[in-house]
Design a protein around this motif. Structure first.
Motif, mmCIF file in Angstrom:
data_model
loop_
_atom_site.group_PDB
_atom_site.id
_atom_site.type_symbol
_atom_site.label_atom_id
_atom_site.label_comp_id
_atom_site.label_asym_id
_atom_site.label_seq_id
_atom_site.Cartn_x
_atom_site.Cartn_y
_atom_site.Cartn_z
ATOM 1 N N ARG A 104 0.832 -1.206 0.000
ATOM 2 C CA ARG A 104 0.000 0.000 0.000
ATOM 3 C C ARG A 104 0.867 1.257 0.000
ATOM 4 N NH1 ARG A 104 -2.755 -3.120 3.799
ATOM 5 N NH2 ARG A 104 -1.987 -1.846 5.537
ATOM 6 N N MET A 105 1.943 1.228 0.779
ATOM 7 C CA MET A 105 2.828 2.397 0.846
ATOM 8 C C MET A 105 3.507 2.649 -0.494
ATOM 9 S SD MET A 105 4.477 1.831 4.631
ATOM 10 C CE MET A 105 5.361 3.386 4.731
ATOM 11 N N ALA A 108 0.916 4.019 -2.854
ATOM 12 C CA ALA A 108 0.590 5.411 -2.520
ATOM 13 C C ALA A 108 1.695 6.345 -2.968
ATOM 14 C CB ALA A 108 0.351 5.550 -1.014
ATOM 15 N N TRP A 112 1.317 9.336 -5.585
ATOM 16 C CA TRP A 112 1.570 10.707 -5.149
ATOM 17 C C TRP A 112 2.543 11.454 -6.048
ATOM 18 C CZ3 TRP A 112 2.372 9.543 0.768
ATOM 19 C CH2 TRP A 112 1.133 9.190 1.323
ATOM 20 N N THR A 124 -11.132 19.080 2.250
ATOM 21 C CA THR A 124 -10.046 18.106 2.288
ATOM 22 C C THR A 124 -9.048 18.497 3.370
ATOM 23 O OG1 THR A 124 -8.667 19.287 0.701
ATOM 24 C CG2 THR A 124 -10.203 17.661 -0.196
ATOM 25 N N CYS A 126 -5.718 16.427 3.483
ATOM 26 C CA CYS A 126 -4.544 16.175 2.644
ATOM 27 C C CYS A 126 -4.988 15.243 1.542
ATOM 28 C CB CYS A 126 -3.397 15.555 3.440
ATOM 29 S SG CYS A 126 -1.974 15.151 2.389
ATOM 30 N N LEU A 128 -3.477 13.869 -0.755
ATOM 31 C CA LEU A 128 -2.620 12.715 -1.040
ATOM 32 C C LEU A 128 -3.153 11.475 -0.335
ATOM 33 C CD1 LEU A 128 0.974 14.242 -0.755
ATOM 34 C CD2 LEU A 128 -0.393 13.884 -2.818
ATOM 35 N N ILE A 129 -3.495 11.643 0.925
ATOM 36 C CA ILE A 129 -4.013 10.505 1.689
ATOM 37 C C ILE A 129 -5.453 10.205 1.304
ATOM 38 C CG2 ILE A 129 -4.652 9.725 4.020
ATOM 39 C CD1 ILE A 129 -2.163 11.261 5.032
ATOM 40 N N GLU A 130 -6.246 11.247 1.157
ATOM 41 C CA GLU A 130 -7.672 11.046 0.885
ATOM 42 C C GLU A 130 -7.942 10.427 -0.474
ATOM 43 O OE1 GLU A 130 -9.200 14.723 3.687
ATOM 44 O OE2 GLU A 130 -8.668 15.119 1.609
ATOM 45 N N TRP A 132 -5.404 8.716 -2.522
ATOM 46 C CA TRP A 132 -4.282 7.928 -3.033
ATOM 47 C C TRP A 132 -4.717 6.677 -3.780
ATOM 48 C CZ3 TRP A 132 -2.916 2.900 -2.147
ATOM 49 C CH2 TRP A 132 -3.495 2.266 -1.047
ATOM 50 N N ASP A 133 -5.862 6.113 -3.403
ATOM 51 C CA ASP A 133 -6.262 4.852 -4.032
ATOM 52 C C ASP A 133 -7.249 5.043 -5.179
ATOM 53 O OD1 ASP A 133 -8.279 5.710 -2.347
ATOM 54 O OD2 ASP A 133 -8.691 3.730 -1.513
#
Length: 143
Positions: A104-105, A108, A112, A124, A126, A128-130, A132-133
């Motif tokens: 997952r990392m 991501a 990113w 929002t 961030c 990137l986190i929200e 990423w998938d």
């Protein structure tokens, strides 16, 4: 042997000796002249054993139980095998979880690379986190 001597003999630091003494794994006597704790060959054997058991992942209560069984002239080996098999299964499960996390990392971080930085806007925190998938929209002209 004094604390420093038994520590050197077992390859640990003196604080480790003091810790195992407080925990009751070592049973030194007291020198009546100066009240220093004195350790014998049995303490050194137990300290070396505890160190090896810790390196194999045994907990302090488990080590205590192994030593108690041995003191009672019962073989602790069956218990050691059982605990070790359970612990190995736990470690293998943790490794599998860590490998999934690594995947997952990696995914991501790869995603990113193509995502713009965002500013928190009340919707929002961030992106990137929200996000990423989520699939990254393709850029460029298609003919």
């Amino acid at each position: 042997m004094k604390v420093k001597e038994i520590a050197m003999g077992a390859g640990v630091n003196p604080d480790t000796v003091r810790f195992y003494t407080r925990e009751g794994l070592l049973k030194p006597t007291r020198n009546p002249d100066n009240n220093y704790q004195l350790y014998d060959a049995e303490d050194l054997r137990r300290l070396r054993f505890a160190r090896k058991a810790r390196q194999l992942g045994f907990s302090l209560p488990e080590i205590r139980q192994i030593l108690e069984q041995a003191e009672d002239h019962h073989s602790p080996c069956p218990m050691v095998r059982d605990v070790f098999q359970q612990r190995l299964a736990e470690v293998e499960r943790e490794i599998a979880e860590l490998q999934q996390l690594r995947g997952r990392m990696t995914a991501a971080l790869s995603a990113w690379q193509n995502m713009p930085d965002g500013t928190p806007d009340g919707h929002t925190i961030c992106q990137l986190i929200e996000h990423w998938d989520e699939p990254v929209p393709e850029t460029g002209n298609k003919e």
